[in-house]
Write an enzyme that holds these catalytic residues in place. Structure first.
Site, PDB file in Angstrom:
ATOM      1  CG  HIS A 196      -2.114   0.308   0.666  1.00  0.00           C
ATOM      2  ND1 HIS A 196      -2.158   1.857   0.583  1.00  0.00           N
ATOM      3  CD2 HIS A 196      -3.499   0.520   1.384  1.00  0.00           C
ATOM      4  CE1 HIS A 196      -3.934   2.390   0.238  1.00  0.00           C
ATOM      5  NE2 HIS A 196      -4.197   1.754   0.717  1.00  0.00           N
ATOM      6  CG  ASP A 434     -12.347  -9.006 -20.718  1.00  0.00           C
ATOM      7  OD1 ASP A 434     -11.476 -10.508 -20.889  1.00  0.00           O
ATOM      8  OD2 ASP A 434     -12.724  -8.628 -21.534  1.00  0.00           O
TER       9      ASP A 434
END
Length: 492
Positions: A196, A434
């Protein structure tokens, strides 16, 4: 049929000039599930990218230096054998990653302590640095079962998460690790572990979607708006850099123990189950109306009302009730979330900034009994909404300093009751990822098992809906499910 090593079923992959590969037969076993590591691949940016000057972490990056990692799993239907993926998709998968890293090279670099200061960390990319990809096979579990919405063993899910080397504030840390786990003739899972301190959710998802777009492109081209990598545009006007590192170290020492005592997380995720719940568009609208009606009846001043607010308020009330806090319980709880500050900075930070540009937002201390009571949902929504309203028109550095002080005061003072926090956001649009074999059937954030947070994403099935993920002890999760379903029945 005995388990087979990678070499016995698939020819050795030919790798490009900017990636390296090795086969392995390492096996990891958990309960009845088996992970067979097939191959380890190192992918670097194209050779045309030279070493880059190290970039100091901003004070907004340093908040996350306590070792915070975000683990996210993307499940895809893939009814083909392992060899089909290796032969038809893996070359494009690695080549497109290399191309994407040309624009996101900090993810291939290293987080390290700056040689110029004990209280400054930096991200350095040296030519030849790489992102590690593990290719693995999962044996002993049905793909539809492990990728569903029902309760699942969190330890088993975390077998799908890449395991980067452990790091500390005094050591070096990899920004990104990737694991592709194949379920032969059923599906596959792409797991990401992102440090992070390198970037927030907006940045990591911009990278993942860019990689996916390049991977599914027939020409392997990367047609994106390049990210803004210059971290110097985040100005530390109050000298908070050193303080955020000290706070990060302190939180790392205190926070996990409080979570374990409270029962939210356990060592190695033992005893925790992962569950997914959804709120539809109509349900969210009714929750908003319920709160609005209550504020009108009581003459309460208007406050920030959004899908995020009512979702978090509803989950908070259900969690409090699931933990067994009754109407007379005097213990305190509080809610905390990260807010995107790109448009709150002065001047505003561009939306394509790659780094951390989120800051904390939290409620005051709330009586658990009041939250679990009849009007608890409305009370929680009002407190969360007002905490967001309080951010308007204020200097971000001042907000961060105040938020850190308040957060530490509450973490240290609330008796074994950590905040309910949030990982992710419906705005990240995770279900648009995708790689060439369709949208993911399920997206999971497993790192909430370490923090006790809820995860939020957009609904895959309905525009305007929300998907909520939790990791709790099984008995608490079962109680949560009852309150979650029962509460929705009450509003219809």
């Amino acid at each position: 049929m005995p388990l087979l090593s990678y070499e016995s079923i698939i020819p050795q992959q030919q790798v490009s000039q900017h990636s390296s590969s090795s086969s392995s037969s390492k096996t990891v076993i958990s309960m009845a599930a088996v992970i067979r590591v097939l191959q380890e691949i190192h992918v670097s940016p194209p050779p045309s990218l030279p070493s880059q000057d190290p970039q100091p972490l901003s004070f907004l990056d340093s908040v996350w230096l306590r070792g915070a990692r975000v683990e996210r799993l993307f499940f895809y239907d893939y009814p083909h054998p392992i060899s089909h993926f290796i032969d038809n998709h893996l070359p494009a998968f690695t080549e497109s990653l290399s191309l994407t890293l040309l624009h996101f090279h900090p993810l291939a670099g290293t987080i390290r302590r700056s040689p110029l200061s004990d209280y400054q960390f930096e991200i350095a990319y040296t030519e030849g640095d790489f992102v590690g990809i593990t290719i693995a096979e999962f044996v002993g579990e049905d793909f539809q079962n492990i990728s569903g919405h029902h309760l699942r063993d969190l330890n088993k899910l975390r077998l799908l998460v890449p395991k980067p080397p452990k790091s500390s504030l005094d050591g070096e840390a990899p920004p990104l690790s990737v694991q592709v786990t194949l379920f032969p003739n059923q599906g596959l899972c792409i797991g990401f572990t992102v440090n992070h301190a390198v970037c927030d959710g907006s940045g990591s998802m911009r990278f993942i979607r860019s990689w996916a777009a390049a991977c599914r492109s027939a020409e392997g081209e990367l047609d994106i708006s390049p990210p803004l990598l210059d971290r110097s545009i985040v100005v530390d006007s109050r000298g908070l850099g050193r303080k955020t590192i000290d706070i990060a170290r302190k939180i790392r020492e205190i926070y996990p123990e409080k979570l374990k005592k409270q029962g939210t997380v356990k060592s190695s995720s033992a005893g925790l189950v992962s569950g997914t719940y959804t709120l539809g568009k109509d349900q969210i609208a009714r929750l908003k109306k319920q709160v609005q009606r209550k504020t009108v009846e009581e003459g309460t001043p208007p406050f920030h009302m959004s899908t995020f607010v009512v979702t978090c308020a509803y989950v908070l009330r259900c969690v409090v009730k699931a933990r067994g806090y009754d109407d007379d319980d005097d213990r305190c709880v509080f809610f905390s979330c990260a807010v995107d500050w790109r448009q709150r900075m002065m001047p505003p930070i561009p939306s394509n900034y790659f780094g951390n540009c989120v800051g904390p937002c939290s409620t005051g201390l709330l009586k658990a009994g009041k939250i679990s009571g009849k009007d608890g949902f409305g009370v929680a929504a009002m407190e969360i909404g007002r905490s967001i309203d309080e951010l308007k028109g204020k200097d971000v550095a001042v907000l961060l300093q105040t938020a850190i002080d308040k957060f530490m005061e509450r973490v240290e003072s609330v008796d074994d009751t950590p905040p309910l926090s949030v990982a992710g956001s419906p705005k990240l649009r995770v279900y648009e990822t995708d790689f060439g074999w369709g949208r993911p059937g399920k997206v999971e954030v497993t790192s909430i098992g370490d923090t006790g947070a809820m995860s939020l994403a957009e609904s895959r099935e309905e525009e305007g809906g929300v998907e909520i993920g939790l990791a709790l002890p099984e008995e608490v999760m079962e109680e949560f499910g009852k309150h979650f379903a029962g509460g929705l029945l009450d509003i219809f």
